[in-house]
Design a protein around this motif. Sequence first.
Motif, PDB file in Angstrom:
ATOM      1  N   LYS A 173      78.192  -5.867  13.324  1.00  0.00           N
ATOM      2  CA  LYS A 173      76.959  -4.583  13.505  1.00  0.00           C
ATOM      3  C   LYS A 173      76.310  -4.628  14.845  1.00  0.00           C
ATOM      4  O   LYS A 173      76.260  -3.903  15.513  1.00  0.00           O
ATOM      5  CB  LYS A 173      75.881  -5.006  12.487  1.00  0.00           C
ATOM      6  N   ILE A 174      76.280  -6.101  15.333  1.00  0.00           N
ATOM      7  CA  ILE A 174      75.423  -6.086  16.836  1.00  0.00           C
ATOM      8  C   ILE A 174      76.510  -5.477  17.814  1.00  0.00           C
ATOM      9  O   ILE A 174      76.343  -4.921  18.684  1.00  0.00           O
ATOM     10  CB  ILE A 174      75.506  -7.595  17.226  1.00  0.00           C
ATOM     11  N   GLY A 193      65.657  -2.852  16.378  1.00  0.00           N
ATOM     12  CA  GLY A 193      65.967  -2.086  15.541  1.00  0.00           C
ATOM     13  C   GLY A 193      65.115  -0.672  15.691  1.00  0.00           C
ATOM     14  O   GLY A 193      65.246   0.384  15.037  1.00  0.00           O
ATOM     15  N   THR A 241      76.954  -1.601  17.514  1.00  0.00           N
ATOM     16  CA  THR A 241      75.848  -1.227  18.149  1.00  0.00           C
ATOM     17  C   THR A 241      76.108  -1.209  19.576  1.00  0.00           C
ATOM     18  O   THR A 241      75.615  -0.384  20.406  1.00  0.00           O
ATOM     19  CB  THR A 241      74.440  -1.781  17.761  1.00  0.00           C
ATOM     20  N   CYS A 242      76.170  -2.319  20.165  1.00  0.00           N
ATOM     21  CA  CYS A 242      76.370  -2.708  21.701  1.00  0.00           C
ATOM     22  C   CYS A 242      77.477  -1.466  22.273  1.00  0.00           C
ATOM     23  O   CYS A 242      77.331  -0.887  23.228  1.00  0.00           O
ATOM     24  CB  CYS A 242      77.043  -3.946  21.878  1.00  0.00           C
ATOM     25  N   GLN A 286      77.640  -2.919  29.193  1.00  0.00           N
ATOM     26  CA  GLN A 286      78.496  -2.836  28.023  1.00  0.00           C
ATOM     27  C   GLN A 286      79.810  -2.095  28.434  1.00  0.00           C
ATOM     28  O   GLN A 286      79.707  -1.055  29.266  1.00  0.00           O
ATOM     29  CB  GLN A 286      78.046  -2.202  26.841  1.00  0.00           C
ATOM     30  N   GLU A 327      76.057   2.034  22.639  1.00  0.00           N
ATOM     31  CA  GLU A 327      74.522   2.394  23.198  1.00  0.00           C
ATOM     32  C   GLU A 327      74.693   2.936  24.589  1.00  0.00           C
ATOM     33  O   GLU A 327      75.527   2.892  25.264  1.00  0.00           O
ATOM     34  CB  GLU A 327      74.231   0.742  23.784  1.00  0.00           C
ATOM     35  N   ARG A 354      70.601   4.301  19.108  1.00  0.00           N
ATOM     36  CA  ARG A 354      69.909   2.884  19.037  1.00  0.00           C
ATOM     37  C   ARG A 354      70.592   1.872  19.966  1.00  0.00           C
ATOM     38  O   ARG A 354      71.357   1.960  20.600  1.00  0.00           O
ATOM     39  CB  ARG A 354      70.197   2.773  17.602  1.00  0.00           C
ATOM     40  N   THR A 355      69.743   0.874  19.640  1.00  0.00           N
ATOM     41  CA  THR A 355      70.055  -0.410  20.564  1.00  0.00           C
ATOM     42  C   THR A 355      70.187  -1.497  19.789  1.00  0.00           C
ATOM     43  O   THR A 355      69.135  -1.610  18.932  1.00  0.00           O
ATOM     44  CB  THR A 355      69.290  -0.329  21.861  1.00  0.00           C
ATOM     45  N   HIS A 356      70.904  -2.499  20.148  1.00  0.00           N
ATOM     46  CA  HIS A 356      70.756  -3.675  19.392  1.00  0.00           C
ATOM     47  C   HIS A 356      69.738  -4.663  19.742  1.00  0.00           C
ATOM     48  O   HIS A 356      69.350  -5.811  19.251  1.00  0.00           O
ATOM     49  CB  HIS A 356      72.304  -4.541  19.723  1.00  0.00           C
ATOM     50  N   ARG A 410      77.119  -9.633  10.407  1.00  0.00           N
ATOM     51  CA  ARG A 410      75.949  -9.560  11.588  1.00  0.00           C
ATOM     52  C   ARG A 410      76.608  -9.142  12.822  1.00  0.00           C
ATOM     53  O   ARG A 410      76.314  -8.298  13.692  1.00  0.00           O
ATOM     54  CB  ARG A 410      75.276 -10.859  11.309  1.00  0.00           C
TER      55      ARG A 410
END
Length: 351
Positions: free
Chosen positions: A280-281, A332, A284-285, A260, A288, A327-329, A277
């Motif tokens: 959010k992805i 969950g 999160t990416c 990433q 990471e 966290r990771t995409h 959505r």
Amino acid sequence: MTLHTEGSITFEATGAFFNPRMQLNRDIGVAMTKALGISEYLDALSASGIRGMRVAAEAGTEKVTLNDFDPRAVQVMRRNVARNQLDCVVSEKNANVLMHQEHFQAVDLDPFGSPSPYISAASRSARSYLFITATDTAPLCGAHLKSGIRKYMAVPLCTDYHREMGARILLGLAARELARLDKGTEPLLTHVTDHYVRTYLRVVKGAEAADRSLQSLGYLEHCNSCGSFETLRLLHPVGICRHCRSRTALAGPLWLGKIQDPDVITSALVAGDLGPRAKKILSTCAKEVDVPMYYDHHCICEKLRITPGKIEDVISRLKSLGHQASRTHFTGLGIKTNATLPELEEVLREN
Ligand code: SAM
């Protein structure tokens, strides 16, 4: 114009591309083609056509195609075919185009240097046999390490047995390329002579054959101190886990670097007209932690026979202990961290 004779063929050469030192390579090629009863053969990078013409005249192969993308080579080839009263097909195409367009029972690659740029198309084109010459022995044998890694997507080592290393690195690439197309690899003859590697492969159609040949892929672990070496099979348990002393399995070769770029992802978040959505992805990416893989919170708790708490609390605790964690995409339930598994387990037990 000088005429040369090799085997039963009299021919004119194409300047730099005729190498009389390769006669032994061609002699063995003719013998193998004859022994295998090959009836259809492509000399994909022909130059003067000497290799394919000898196969047509001496191995009894009915349909021989000679190909080169250089128009001057093709003119020479046409004269040579006529001179020897052969009825070879002469083709003037980029070999990769021809091999994507047509299938041949046997495909022979004899390039100047590395065969790597042609192996993918040749694997597609070859129905039953793939013959390969590689003259880039320095990259193959590990003497030009970076070039070897780029060309063969494997790490060669320049060891006492570097000549066999080169042969096996080439075979590894061919087996991987063929397997991608659900074709198995059965090496029939492999020799390293003078400045080149030469291999003759039977190509076996089908996913099962491909899976069988992947069982022959693996790694070689060499000790530079004492010179001993061990082999590790890609598909079988191989090592010992440093935490629990059980047997481990290998994955790879795979990408272990960054996946990433937070700056670019943040720009995309600003630039795009994204729904919740997608937002959010991407967020999160962007957050990471840059380490390979993740641990599954619930799977580890189940193994430890404890009830999972909040994943955010685990991540905060790991950070407070000086580890990276996020966290990771991917899931969950995933935790990305540079903490070791025992360190993570300790945090989970505390929670
Ligand atoms: N096989 C020949 C022999 O045994 O004498 C020698 C071939 S020579 C080493 C390589 C030949 O490949 C050259 O004539 C060159 O023009 C041709 N060539 C290189 N790249 C090519 C490509 N992409 N498509 C077709 N021919 C190519």
